[in-house]
Write a protein that holds these residues in place. Structure first.
Motif, mmCIF file in Angstrom:
data_model
loop_
_atom_site.group_PDB
_atom_site.id
_atom_site.type_symbol
_atom_site.label_atom_id
_atom_site.label_comp_id
_atom_site.label_asym_id
_atom_site.label_seq_id
_atom_site.Cartn_x
_atom_site.Cartn_y
_atom_site.Cartn_z
ATOM 1 N N GLN A 92 59.677 28.427 -66.106
ATOM 2 C CA GLN A 92 58.902 27.229 -66.423
ATOM 3 C C GLN A 92 58.807 27.037 -67.936
ATOM 4 N N PHE A 93 58.676 28.151 -68.644
ATOM 5 C CA PHE A 93 58.656 28.120 -70.108
ATOM 6 C C PHE A 93 59.970 27.553 -70.646
ATOM 7 N N LEU A 94 61.088 27.968 -70.068
ATOM 8 C CA LEU A 94 62.386 27.451 -70.500
ATOM 9 C C LEU A 94 62.507 25.956 -70.212
ATOM 10 N N ARG A 95 61.996 25.521 -69.071
ATOM 11 C CA ARG A 95 62.064 24.088 -68.739
ATOM 12 C C ARG A 95 61.289 23.259 -69.759
ATOM 13 N N ARG A 96 60.125 23.755 -70.142
ATOM 14 C CA ARG A 96 59.339 23.030 -71.146
ATOM 15 C C ARG A 96 60.030 23.070 -72.509
ATOM 16 N N THR A 97 60.585 24.212 -72.845
ATOM 17 C CA THR A 97 61.234 24.373 -74.149
ATOM 18 C C THR A 97 62.392 23.406 -74.317
ATOM 19 N N TYR A 98 63.203 23.253 -73.270
ATOM 20 C CA TYR A 98 64.402 22.414 -73.360
ATOM 21 C C TYR A 98 64.239 21.069 -72.647
ATOM 22 N N SER A 99 63.005 20.739 -72.268
ATOM 23 C CA SER A 99 62.708 19.452 -71.612
ATOM 24 C C SER A 99 63.625 19.212 -70.414
ATOM 25 N N LEU A 100 63.760 20.229 -69.574
ATOM 26 C CA LEU A 100 64.627 20.124 -68.402
ATOM 27 C C LEU A 100 63.925 19.322 -67.312
ATOM 28 N N LYS A 101 64.680 18.456 -66.656
ATOM 29 C CA LYS A 101 64.083 17.468 -65.762
ATOM 30 C C LYS A 101 63.824 17.971 -64.350
ATOM 31 N N ARG A 102 64.640 18.899 -63.881
ATOM 32 C CA ARG A 102 64.571 19.239 -62.461
ATOM 33 C C ARG A 102 63.834 20.557 -62.226
ATOM 34 N N ALA A 103 62.798 20.490 -61.391
ATOM 35 C CA ALA A 103 62.055 21.694 -61.027
ATOM 36 C C ALA A 103 62.585 22.298 -59.736
ATOM 37 N N LEU A 157 72.644 25.948 -76.802
ATOM 38 C CA LEU A 157 71.960 26.453 -75.617
ATOM 39 C C LEU A 157 71.249 25.323 -74.883
ATOM 40 N N GLY A 158 70.767 24.342 -75.633
ATOM 41 C CA GLY A 158 70.124 23.194 -75.005
ATOM 42 C C GLY A 158 71.080 22.424 -74.114
ATOM 43 N N SER A 159 72.319 22.268 -74.570
ATOM 44 C CA SER A 159 73.335 21.573 -73.783
ATOM 45 C C SER A 159 73.665 22.349 -72.516
ATOM 46 N N VAL A 160 73.802 23.665 -72.653
ATOM 47 C CA VAL A 160 74.058 24.519 -71.485
ATOM 48 C C VAL A 160 72.907 24.403 -70.492
ATOM 49 N N ALA A 161 71.688 24.470 -71.005
ATOM 50 C CA ALA A 161 70.500 24.411 -70.148
ATOM 51 C C ALA A 161 70.463 23.110 -69.349
ATOM 52 N N GLU A 162 70.764 21.994 -69.995
ATOM 53 C CA GLU A 162 70.745 20.696 -69.315
ATOM 54 C C GLU A 162 71.792 20.631 -68.211
ATOM 55 N N THR A 163 72.992 21.126 -68.511
ATOM 56 C CA THR A 163 74.062 21.099 -67.510
ATOM 57 C C THR A 163 73.701 21.951 -66.304
ATOM 58 N N VAL A 164 73.238 23.169 -66.553
ATOM 59 C CA VAL A 164 72.898 24.078 -65.457
ATOM 60 C C VAL A 164 71.742 23.516 -64.635
ATOM 61 N N ASN A 165 70.742 22.977 -65.300
ATOM 62 C CA ASN A 165 69.571 22.454 -64.596
ATOM 63 C C ASN A 165 69.911 21.253 -63.723
ATOM 64 N N SER A 166 71.005 20.574 -64.035
ATOM 65 C CA SER A 166 71.403 19.402 -63.248
ATOM 66 C C SER A 166 72.123 19.793 -61.960
ATOM 67 N N CYS A 167 72.365 21.095 -61.765
ATOM 68 C CA CYS A 167 73.167 21.558 -60.628
ATOM 69 C C CYS A 167 72.312 22.268 -59.583
ATOM 70 N N ASP A 168 72.864 22.339 -58.379
ATOM 71 C CA ASP A 168 72.169 22.942 -57.245
ATOM 72 C C ASP A 168 72.763 24.288 -56.844
ATOM 73 N N VAL A 169 74.020 24.488 -57.174
ATOM 74 C CA VAL A 169 74.709 25.742 -56.877
ATOM 75 C C VAL A 169 75.470 26.161 -58.132
ATOM 76 N N LEU A 170 75.350 27.434 -58.481
ATOM 77 C CA LEU A 170 76.091 27.979 -59.617
ATOM 78 C C LEU A 170 76.935 29.132 -59.113
ATOM 79 N N MET A 171 78.213 29.111 -59.436
ATOM 80 C CA MET A 171 79.079 30.214 -59.018
ATOM 81 C C MET A 171 79.932 30.688 -60.187
ATOM 82 N N GLY A 172 80.237 31.967 -60.169
ATOM 83 C CA GLY A 172 81.089 32.526 -61.200
ATOM 84 C C GLY A 172 81.401 33.975 -60.895
ATOM 85 N N ILE A 173 82.423 34.477 -61.549
ATOM 86 C CA ILE A 173 82.778 35.886 -61.416
ATOM 87 C C ILE A 173 81.770 36.714 -62.198
ATOM 88 N N HIS A 174 81.454 37.887 -61.694
ATOM 89 C CA HIS A 174 80.489 38.776 -62.350
ATOM 90 C C HIS A 174 80.714 38.798 -63.859
#
Length: 285
Positions: A92-103, A157-174
């Protein structure tokens, strides 16, 4: 390393300093300006004061009290038996810090015609997907809006945060890129692709347990030897392929060199398809 930035520094700094509500000054040694710049937004929310680089400082500073060092609990997490804070608070702190829209992540059925967004974290040097186009096409055919991202040192990091927060599923190799799950909305899904090498315990410690602590849903997919680039370097009966634990006996450096630094993945999209379908089922709940 992005994972260790958060696990060893940012989260411990949050645990240690959040109690002061900004009325604290950070005194640092062995300063790295690029690191301060990368996390400037977070640092500014934790302290109202300029950072003191003690290695360069010539003035005498007097404080009523001082905490030396940071409080570390475990990998990418907060132990609530040791703190009143939680990873939910941190996110929640990160969402406030980067003004992320999706909870919260999408719940399929509640939002008509909206496609769930799947973010695929890509890598260039090692543990990269060698058939990313095929993976993207398959995921799109299931109804995902697919986004790919390969953050680098120049990506804010703000740009990364916005992109990730806009998504519902995140996948990647370890790998460190999965650390960005800290920016996902609640109830989103993390899919960890576990490469060859019997690193299941490491995968669990680094990302599975933290994902659950963050109130995210977690799935993993353990690749077969045929999906690993190592099969083109070693025969199927080589110990590296058939007995990874024999490499573990040689120590961490050997494991990292073989299975983390020199392995890429050609995902069997037919075999992986049920994992993405499972994620869709979870998004209906």
């Amino acid at each position: 390393n992005h994972f260790h930035d958060f696990s060893d520094l940012v989260i411990p700094l949050y645990i240690t300093s959040r109690q002061f509500n900004g009325e604290v000054q950070f005194v640092v040694t062995d300063n790295r300006h690029w690191w301060i710049s990368k996390f400037r937004g977070i640092l500014a929310k934790l302290s109202r004061y300029n950072i003191v680089d003690i290695d360069q400082e010539r003035k005498t500073h007097c404080y009523p009290s001082m905490i030396v060092g940071l409080k570390y609990h475990h990998e990418l997490g907060i132990d609530q038996s040791k703190s009143q804070l939680s990873m939910k608070d941190f996110r929640q702190f990160l969402r406030r810090t980067y003004s992320l829209k999706r909870a919260k992540a999408i719940k399929i059925g509640d939002e008509a015609r909206k496609m769930p967004r799947l973010l695929i974290i890509t890598r260039r040097k090692s543990r990269s997907f060698t058939n990313i186009d095929k993976i993207t096409r398959m995921a799109s055919s299931l109804g995902y809006n697919v986004v790919t991202m390969e953050p680098n040192l120049s990506t804010s990091l703000g740009s990364v945060a916005e992109t990730v927060n806009s998504c519902d599923v995140l996948m990647g190799i370890h790998g460190a890129g999965l650390t960005n799950m800290v920016f996902l909305p609640d109830n989103a899904i993390v899919i960890q692709i576990v490469p060859l090498g019997s690193i299941d315990e490491l995968a669990k410690q680094d990302f599975e347990q933290p994902a659950m602590d963050m109130e995210l849903r977690y799935l993993d997919y353990k690749i077969k030897a045929k999906e690993s680039s190592l099969i083109s370097k070693y025969k199927a009966d080589h110990l590296i392929i058939k007995d990874p634990l024999s490499v573990h006996k040689q120590g961490w450096d050997a494991v990292r060199s073989v299975y983390l630094d020199k392995q890429n993945v050609k995902l069997d999209v037919k075999r992986f398809r049920p994992t993405l379908l499972k994620a869709l089922q979870l998004l209906h709940q």
